[in-house]
Design an enzyme around this catalytic site. Structure first.
Site, PDB file in Angstrom:
ATOM      1  N   ASP A  69       0.862  -1.162   0.000  1.00 32.58           N
ATOM      2  CA  ASP A  69       0.000   0.000   0.000  1.00 32.58           C
ATOM      3  C   ASP A  69       0.912   1.228   0.000  1.00 32.58           C
ATOM      4  O   ASP A  69       2.155   1.122  -0.061  1.00 32.58           O
ATOM      5  CB  ASP A  69      -0.960  -0.054   1.199  1.00 32.58           C
ATOM      6  CG  ASP A  69      -2.166   0.846   1.009  1.00 32.58           C
ATOM      7  OD1 ASP A  69      -3.168   0.673   1.716  1.00 32.58           O
ATOM      8  OD2 ASP A  69      -2.104   1.733   0.127  1.00 32.58           O
TER       9      ASP A  69
HETATM   10  C1  GLC Z   1      -4.477   4.244  -0.149  1.00 34.04           C
HETATM   11  C2  GLC Z   1      -5.322   3.099   0.352  1.00 34.04           C
HETATM   12  C3  GLC Z   1      -5.495   1.990  -0.655  1.00 34.04           C
HETATM   13  C4  GLC Z   1      -5.456   2.563  -2.063  1.00 34.04           C
HETATM   14  C5  GLC Z   1      -4.061   3.111  -2.284  1.00 34.04           C
HETATM   15  C6  GLC Z   1      -3.903   3.762  -3.664  1.00 34.04           C
HETATM   16  O1  GLC Z   1      -3.679   4.737   0.881  1.00 34.04           O
HETATM   17  O2  GLC Z   1      -4.941   2.505   1.591  1.00 34.04           O
HETATM   18  O3  GLC Z   1      -6.729   1.347  -0.363  1.00 34.04           O
HETATM   19  O4  GLC Z   1      -5.744   1.563  -3.011  1.00 34.04           O
HETATM   20  O5  GLC Z   1      -3.672   4.043  -1.290  1.00 34.04           O
HETATM   21  O6  GLC Z   1      -4.689   4.888  -3.781  1.00 34.04           O
END
Ligand code: GLC
Length: 751
Positions: A301
């Site tokens: 993430d």
């Molecule tokens: C965010 C979220 C995740 C998302 C990613 C990309 O922080 O935790 O769910 O897909 O970043 O945007």
């Protein structure tokens, strides 16, 4: 004849093997040609915002993409994946221009490896202007309708692909075990069976028949694992989850999604039992790969490798953080705003601290995904996919799913449905606000940019004004949710005297992730005060809750004649709410979570017998038990359903024998309606303390007014096991019960 068909079949088999072999060889041949730098580049995902002129990540100020930064990333750092936007949503045309520029640069490099673009499209395509936004998962779970979840995923995949986007960071398979958590609305609620059932429908809807069609996208189940039950309720903070609870509550939805063919998985930013998940070989390799059999691609993430150094403090240097994460099993790093990951990983491989074989395994999974998505054949946005964007059928789907998501929690004196020829005072910040209806990931990350919603969007006030005459509707609610005027009643006694009904729209405005952290589940004080002012008007009063999590309303709910929980219903949410209020749709939604009565009592429905016990103190005060404001599965209807003749085919089942449950369901009213049926199993005794009950099946039954139907449900031994700490399924002889509504029958199971 048989001889010929056998020959053809063998030829067909040989060709298939050749294609697979070629496919794999093609990738192995490519990897053989790649330098360490090029391999590491494929494992690197960069944020589009970082490749633009100065931009606030989610702040919505759209800036021009910087071609030189783009070229530097792809040509010099060999970046293989890009995500997000440089701010807010783009038109399809703009997406196509951006993606074409990206692929032009990528295909001009020596290896001509296309870039894989990832986007969040968790309730429709967040970052494409004019896309259709559907109810968030928490509302979708209230529909108990797997088919509609699948249809929504197909529609979302089509609008993603039309935008040129082939990888969707969705579905969220976290189980909503703590309603304080600001991402509770992104979950399908507190039950693992419900999350698994609906989550796998999203996977199938996205992936379709193996990504080959230009209507499919690669899914990304997230966030593995244990992200949704932080001890404090705050996003990205520590969770303490036993192995038994992990197996019983958090792993099932991911296992079901792996079996349903999810191509990728995103990792939980936080930690379990003092171990950051991004650093856990035990969770990412031993559990996810070896035990659960996941063969797809693992992506971090946001910024979660460097955060092993900066936040979790388990890596003394950023370079050490990269080593730990790759050792744990990460394939791709969502860096996303620097090239540090590349530099450190190249150094780790060249210094021998990480083997090149290890990164080859990741590069292979990434290239296989790009091949399966057809990027090597055609990396560019597909013109003929655009015809699938903005179809009227998506609006109908958004309306129908929003309608089915509505939960009627209270209807004293049958105050609902409201008559259409009366006068209505609309109060509360949710009455005239698009952001509140759509929540996070709605044309911006936070979803709170009122001006970026399509001009066709309707607030609840808009819909009232379209459907009723001017003198029937009294409302001065501003679209700015937090405007102070929205928490006062700004009408004269005379104006109020003409009003027949007060409708109060309370809950939450849009928020995403950590910015949505709260210190108290109780509804905001200013909203409670407004409710009390509304009650003092001494009119029939209906509360509509537009919120991503069950904010506590015990201070005033007893004075509400009707209560509807609308969750975050999306693009057609306003229409759906008004349809339910006036009976143009008969509500059938049922809660996918426990709605707490008190902020210190966040017991889920599947609690242990210990918590279920109600005892009496010497002062005669009783304590203990499960007494929420509204229970898991609660939801009223304008129809009147009853169950009779509830029976099991036997009071004993053994081995593989099926347990057949049957009952008569009757609609005693003259109003056609649909009834959601939750089927629970209670294990009376087990070597590991059993839950008081667990959801094992769901079904929906439509009955015309006055009609009756026999309903059949089949369960078997697979509905009776529980997991131990090693993830072994234990199936023990003993008494169980089947629970449906107020019906309860026990039976004996024998292995
Ligand atoms: C965010 C979220 C995740 C998302 C990613 C990309 O922080 O935790 O769910 O897909 O970043 O945007």
């Amino acid at each position: 004849m048989i001889k010929h068909s056998a020959k053809y079949f063998l030829t067909f088999l040989f060709l298939c093997n050749l294609i697979c072999l070629f496919g794999q060889d093609q990738i192995d041949l490519l990897i053989e040609k790649m330098t360490v730098e090029q391999k590491v580049g494929q494992m690197t995902q960069i944020n589009l915002g970082f490749l633009s002129s100065s931009v606030d990540q989610h702040d919505g100020k759209v800036k021009k993409i910087d071609k030189e930064k783009l070229k530097n990333a792809i040509e010099n750092h060999h970046v293989g994946s890009i995500l997000n936007t440089a701010g807010t949503a783009y038109t399809i045309e703009k997406w196509h221009r951006i993606l074409t520029d990206i692929q032009d640069i990528a295909l001009a490099t020596p290896l001509e490896i296309p870039v894989l673009y990832g986007i969040d499209a968790i309730h429709g395509v967040t970052y494409t202007k004019g896309s259709t936004l559907f109810p968030h998962n928490i509302g979708l779970a209230a529909t108990r309708n797997p088919a509609i979840a699948n249809q929504i995923a197909v529609a979302t995949a089509k609008e993603s692909r039309a935008s040129g986007l082939r990888w969707n960071f969705d579905p969220v398979l976290d189980v909503g075990r703590n309603p304080l958590w600001p991402r509770f609305c992104e979950t399908f609620g507190e039950d693992p069976f419900l999350v698994s059932t609906l989550g796998t429908e999203l996977i199938k809807g996205y992936e379709q028949d193996g990504l080959s069609e230009n209507t499919a996208v690669a899914s990304c189940m997230k966030h593995f694992i244990g992200y949704s039950d932080p001890k404090s309720g705050k996003d990205r903070t520590e969770a303490y989850i036993s192995d038994i609870t992990l197996w019983q509550k958090h792993i099932p939805s991911f296992k079901a999604a792996i079996d349903a063919g999810a191509s990728t998985i995103m990792i939980n930013s936080s930690m379990i039992n003092d171990v950051p998940v991004h650093a856990s070989y035990r969770l990412l390799t031993e559990l996810l790969r070896n035990k659960l059999g996941f063969k797809g691609m693992i992506v971090t993430d946001w910024e979660d490798i460097i955060r092993l150094h900066e936040r979790h403090k388990i890596a003394k240097t950023p370079r050490e953080a990269v080593r730990i994460a790759i050792e744990a099993g990460i394939d791709m790093s969502m860096v996303p705003n620097s090239f540090s990951f590349c530099e450190h990983l190249i150094d780790l491989v060249k210094s021998g601290d990480l083997s090149e074989d290890r990164i080859d395994a990741s590069v292979r999974r990434i290239l296989v995904l790009k091949r399966d998505l057809g990027l090597f054949e055609n990396a560019y946005p597909e013109k003929d996919a655009v015809q699938n964007f903005g179809l009227q059928e998506y609006q109908s789907l958004a309306l129908n799913s929003a309608r089915e998501s509505m939960v009627l929690l209270k209807n004293s004196g049958q105050v609902l449905p409201l008559p259409k020829n009366k006068k209505y005072l609309l109060l509360g910040p949710g009455a005239n606000c698009l952001s509140a209806l759509n929540g996070c990931w709605s044309y911006s990350w936070q979803g709170d940019k009122e001006d970026v919603y399509p001009k066709t969007s309707r607030t609840i006030l808009d819909v009232f004004q379209e459907r009723f005459s001017e003198n029937q509707v009294l409302c001065d609610v501003k679209s700015d949710y937090s405007n102070a005027d929205n928490f006062n009643i700004n009408f004269s006694d005379e104006e109020i005297s003409n009003v027949d009904y007060v409708i109060l729209f309370l809950g939450e405005n849009a928020y995403a992730e950590s910015p949505g952290n709260i210190d108290d589940l109780t509804l905001d004080h200013n909203q409670i005060e407004l409710a009390k002012k509304a009650i003092a008007l001494d009119k029939k009063i209906v509360l509509v809750l537009i919120q991503g999590r069950p904010r506590i309303i015990s201070d005033f709910s007893a004075k509400m004649d009707g209560i509807v929980n609308a969750f975050l219903p999306g693009s057609m949410g306003a229409q759906a709410i008004v349809d339910v209020l006036f009976g143009d749709f008969n509500p059938s939604g049922t809660l996918p979570f426990t709605y707490p009565a008190n902020s210190g009592d966040l017991l889920t429905y599947d609690h242990k017998n210990l918590s279920a016990m109600v005892r009496t103190a010497p002062n005669k005060k009783t304590y203990g038990g499960y007494h929420p404001a509204f229970k898991f599965g609660d939801g009223l209807s304008y129809s009147d359903f009853s169950i009779s003749d509830f029976k099991l085919n036997s009071d004993t089942i053994s081995g593989d024998e099926k347990l057949q449950i049957s009952f008569q369901l009757k609609n005693n009213s003259n109003v056609d309606g649909t009834k959601n049926i939750d089927v629970f199993i209670k294990d009376h005794f087990a070597t590991l303390a059993p839950d008081v009950m667990n959801l094992k099946a769901i079904t929906k039954v439509f009955l015309k007014g006055g009609a009756q139907k026999e309903v059949f449900i089949t369960l078997d031994k697979n509905d009776l096991f529980f997991f131990n700490a090693k993830g072994e399924k234990l199936l023990e002889d003993g008494f169980f019960s089947v629970l449906i509504e107020d019906q309860n029958q026990s039976f004996y199971f024998k292995n």
